[in-house]
Design a protein around this motif. Structure first.
Motif, short mmCIF file in Angstrom:
data_model
loop_
_atom_site.label_atom_id
_atom_site.label_comp_id
_atom_site.label_asym_id
_atom_site.label_seq_id
_atom_site.Cartn_x
_atom_site.Cartn_y
_atom_site.Cartn_z
N MET A 210 1.14 -1.13 0.31
CA MET A 210 -0.19 0.07 -0.02
C MET A 210 0.57 1.31 0.20
O MET A 210 0.16 2.09 -0.06
N LEU A 211 2.23 1.80 -0.29
CA LEU A 211 3.16 1.67 -0.34
C LEU A 211 2.94 3.33 -0.95
O LEU A 211 2.65 4.49 -0.98
N PRO A 212 2.98 2.83 -2.26
CA PRO A 212 2.90 3.69 -3.91
C PRO A 212 1.33 4.19 -3.81
O PRO A 212 1.89 5.55 -3.73
N PRO A 213 0.37 3.97 -3.57
CA PRO A 213 -0.57 5.10 -3.44
C PRO A 213 -0.91 6.11 -1.92
O PRO A 213 -0.65 7.20 -2.37
N VAL A 214 0.25 5.30 -0.90
CA VAL A 214 -0.18 6.99 -0.05
C VAL A 214 1.04 6.93 -0.12
O VAL A 214 1.11 8.76 -0.12
N LEU A 215 1.99 7.39 -0.77
CA LEU A 215 2.99 7.71 -1.22
C LEU A 215 2.71 9.17 -1.91
O LEU A 215 2.80 10.29 -2.25
N VAL B 107 -8.02 8.52 -7.23
CA VAL B 107 -7.69 6.30 -7.86
C VAL B 107 -6.67 5.93 -6.75
O VAL B 107 -7.17 4.81 -6.57
N SER B 108 -6.10 7.26 -6.13
CA SER B 108 -5.47 6.42 -5.15
C SER B 108 -6.64 5.85 -3.71
O SER B 108 -5.79 4.62 -3.35
N LEU B 109 -7.36 6.80 -3.33
CA LEU B 109 -8.35 5.62 -1.96
C LEU B 109 -8.56 4.94 -3.12
O LEU B 109 -9.02 3.44 -2.57
N TRP B 110 -9.01 4.43 -4.61
CA TRP B 110 -9.84 3.19 -4.74
C TRP B 110 -8.59 2.32 -4.70
O TRP B 110 -9.16 1.23 -4.70
N GLU B 111 -7.36 2.72 -5.25
CA GLU B 111 -6.70 1.46 -5.21
C GLU B 111 -6.55 0.90 -3.63
O GLU B 111 -6.62 0.41 -3.71
N LEU B 112 -6.56 1.90 -2.98
CA LEU B 112 -6.21 1.45 -1.55
C LEU B 112 -7.31 0.31 -1.05
O LEU B 112 -7.53 -0.15 -0.24
N ARG B 113 -8.66 0.81 -1.79
CA ARG B 113 -9.72 0.22 -1.38
C ARG B 113 -10.30 -1.50 -1.44
O ARG B 113 -10.67 -2.28 -0.81
N ARG B 114 -9.40 -1.51 -3.13
CA ARG B 114 -9.45 -2.24 -3.90
C ARG B 114 -8.52 -3.20 -3.56
O ARG B 114 -8.94 -5.02 -3.39
N MET B 115 -7.38 -2.92 -2.58
CA MET B 115 -5.91 -3.93 -2.53
C MET B 115 -6.74 -4.65 -1.06
O MET B 115 -6.75 -5.40 -0.70
N ARG B 116 -7.32 -3.12 0.23
CA ARG B 116 -7.89 -4.07 0.89
C ARG B 116 -9.09 -5.13 0.56
O ARG B 116 -9.08 -6.35 1.61
N THR B 117 -10.08 -4.81 -0.08
CA THR B 117 -11.06 -5.17 0.04
C THR B 117 -10.89 -6.72 -0.95
O THR B 117 -11.76 -8.28 -0.83
N PHE C 105 -7.81 -8.26 -1.81
CA PHE C 105 -6.93 -9.01 -1.28
C PHE C 105 -6.32 -8.85 0.18
O PHE C 105 -5.19 -9.87 0.61
N GLY C 106 -7.10 -7.61 0.83
CA GLY C 106 -6.92 -8.90 1.89
C GLY C 106 -5.97 -7.59 2.78
O GLY C 106 -4.69 -7.43 3.88
N VAL C 107 -4.87 -7.18 1.75
CA VAL C 107 -4.46 -5.84 2.44
C VAL C 107 -4.43 -4.71 2.96
O VAL C 107 -5.49 -3.76 2.92
#
Length: 89
Positions: free
Chosen positions: A26-31, A71-81, A83-85
């Motif tokens: 999750m570091l790339p979208p947060v960064l 786009v970053s928040l969408w990517e974070l949400r997608r990884m969480r839902t 892939f469980g990251v």
């Protein structure tokens, strides 16, 4: 003379220097989220508002960072839902 060196160094740095996902997925979208707002603030402080009517000034200043944020928040949400990251606090 230095063009081959520049080309090879650019390829190496593109492969290794930008691999922040190896630290945490999750570091790339947060960064990206952090950097886009930092650069927008520095641009606003350094250059001021762009010329034009107030609505155009606001959209030009905030439109890009808001799009990247979405786009970053969408990517974070997608990884969480999917892939469980999750981010650990």
């Amino acid at each position: 003379m230095g063009l081959p060196f520049f080309f090879m160094a650019s390829l190496y740095s593109a492969r290794s220097a930008f691999n922040s996902a190896q630290v945490h997925p999750m570091l790339p979208p947060v960064l990206t989220l952090t950097l886009v707002w930092t650069f927008a603030a520095f641009s606003l402080i350094g250059d001021g508002m762009p010329p034009g009517p107030p609505l155009v000034q606001f959209c030009s200043t905030v439109g890009g960072p808001l799009t990247v944020t979405a786009v970053s928040l969408w990517e974070l949400r997608r990884m969480r839902t999917r892939f469980g990251v999750t981010l650990r606090t």
